[in-house]
Write an enzyme that holds these catalytic residues in place. Structure first.
Site, short mmCIF file in Angstrom:
data_model
loop_
_atom_site.label_atom_id
_atom_site.label_comp_id
_atom_site.label_asym_id
_atom_site.label_seq_id
_atom_site.Cartn_x
_atom_site.Cartn_y
_atom_site.Cartn_z
N ASP A 183 14.58 -1.74 13.86
CA ASP A 183 15.41 -0.84 13.05
C ASP A 183 14.82 0.57 13.14
O ASP A 183 14.58 1.23 12.14
CB ASP A 183 15.43 -1.33 11.60
CG ASP A 183 16.52 -0.67 10.76
OD1 ASP A 183 17.33 0.09 11.33
OD2 ASP A 183 16.56 -0.91 9.55
N LEU A 210 1.54 4.96 1.11
CA LEU A 210 1.11 5.88 2.15
C LEU A 210 1.70 7.26 1.89
O LEU A 210 2.86 7.39 1.50
CB LEU A 210 1.58 5.40 3.54
CG LEU A 210 1.14 4.01 3.99
CD1 LEU A 210 1.69 3.72 5.38
CD2 LEU A 210 -0.38 3.88 3.96
N GLU A 212 0.85 -1.18 0.00
CA GLU A 212 0.00 0.00 0.00
C GLU A 212 0.89 1.24 0.00
O GLU A 212 1.90 1.30 0.69
CB GLU A 212 -0.86 -0.03 1.27
CG GLU A 212 -1.67 1.21 1.53
CD GLU A 212 -2.30 1.18 2.91
OE1 GLU A 212 -3.24 1.98 3.12
OE2 GLU A 212 -1.88 0.38 3.77
#
Length: 318
Positions: free
Chosen positions: A221, A118, A116
């Site tokens: 991370d 964003l 997706e």
């Protein structure tokens, strides 16, 4: 890994990338993406997104829809599969906006991960920091029975071993520091890494005699390039290297490459105060990331790694 936030959507991976030539995809790749995701990219527009050195990344336009595509050689499929697993684990908690995984797969030539798209912006305001802290504390309160993760994954393009363990110090020594030190030595980075590192590893358990952190779900991370605010004001994270461990490891990483707004640290500590000894643990946990950067990007990180090893060893021998 040290990534850059992409104004067009998501960050990708570490370092910088040269200007990408026009994207040419094969019929086999288009068919594989269609089969994995149901998205027909045969007539899509592909706009290269710069900012990473591991994968090629594109904003993909299909009609009035936008997607985010990562592409690499076919042998990179395990890295994309691990990333998809990590994104799914983070999404299941519901604390952050996570890019939805739409498809992952490979042809004979290419591996891909379709996400997706964003619309994101970096954390900037006090309110951004506050919201992000509340979401991170919620994520960290999701705890498990063991340290590690059911599968291995990657930190950048470096394999990350996640064999589950009941002991946090043992896990961090065996599956975080030791593999990175072995890689550094194999690349010829000896010096203080050779003289002091083994002695440091012997003393690390002493940091955890009276400190036993719960096995929190970690992003793994968490530097500021992998954190953002979406177009609704909701905190977002991506590019994970998930496992269960000491939440301090995420907090430490957040301070390593520029940090987050001051309000983030104030709000997080208010939501879940830090235990005594965080400053020492912070250096220990960030040593893992600095060693990884040394192994991936070279000698420019050697002095920092040597100083961290030497400083920790001197502190722990007192």
């Amino acid at each position: 890994m040290h990534h850059r936030l992409r104004c067009a959507g998501l960050s990708n991976d570490s370092g910088s990338i040269a200007v990408e030539p026009p994207f040419k995809f094969s019929a086999a790749l288009a068919q594989a993406i269609l089969h994995a995701s149901g998205v027909d990219v045969a007539r899509a527009t592909f706009d290269p997104v710069s900012g990473g050195s591991i994968n090629m990344a594109y904003r993909v336009g299909v009609g009035d829809q936008s997607f985010f595509l990562k592409r690499n050689r076919a042998d990179a499929l395990p890295m994309f599969e691990a990333e998809a697993d990590g994104l799914a684990a983070l999404a299941a908690i519901g604390a952050f906006r996570i890019p939805r995984v739409l498809g992952c797969g490979a042809t004979d030539d290419d591996a891909f991960l379709l996400l997706e798209h964003l619309d994101l912006r970096p954390l900037a305001s006090d309110e951004d920091g506050l919201r992000f802290a509340e979401a991170l504390a919620q994520l960290h309160h999701d705890t498990g029975a063991h340290y590690g993760w059911p599968r291995d994954n990657f930190i950048g393009r470096t394999p990350q071993i996640n064999t589950e363990s009941d002991g946090w110090a043992r896990f961090f020594i065996l599956h975080r520091l030791t593999p990175q030190l072995e890689r550094a030595r194999a690349k010829g980075y000896a010096g203080a890494l050779g003289r002091d590192a083994d002695a440091l590893l012997e003393r690390v358990p002493g940091l955890f005699v009276d400190y036993r952190p719960p096995p929190s779900l970690l992003h793994g991370d968490l530097w500021n390039g992998n954190a953002a605010i979406d177009d609704t004001g909701r905190p977002a994270i991506f590019d994970p290297a998930v496992y269960r461990g000491d939440r301090d490891a995420d907090l430490a990483m957040s301070e390593l490459f520029g940090g987050f707004p001051h309000s983030f640290y104030v709000a997080y500590r208010r939501a879940w105060p830090m235990a005594e000894g965080y400053e020492q643990r912070k250096t220990l946990y960030n040593l893992y990331h600095v060693l990884n950067h040394l192994n991936l990007f070279g000698r420019g990180y050697l002095g920092q790694a040597e100083r961290m090893v030497r400083g920790l060893y001197q502190e722990l021998r007192r």
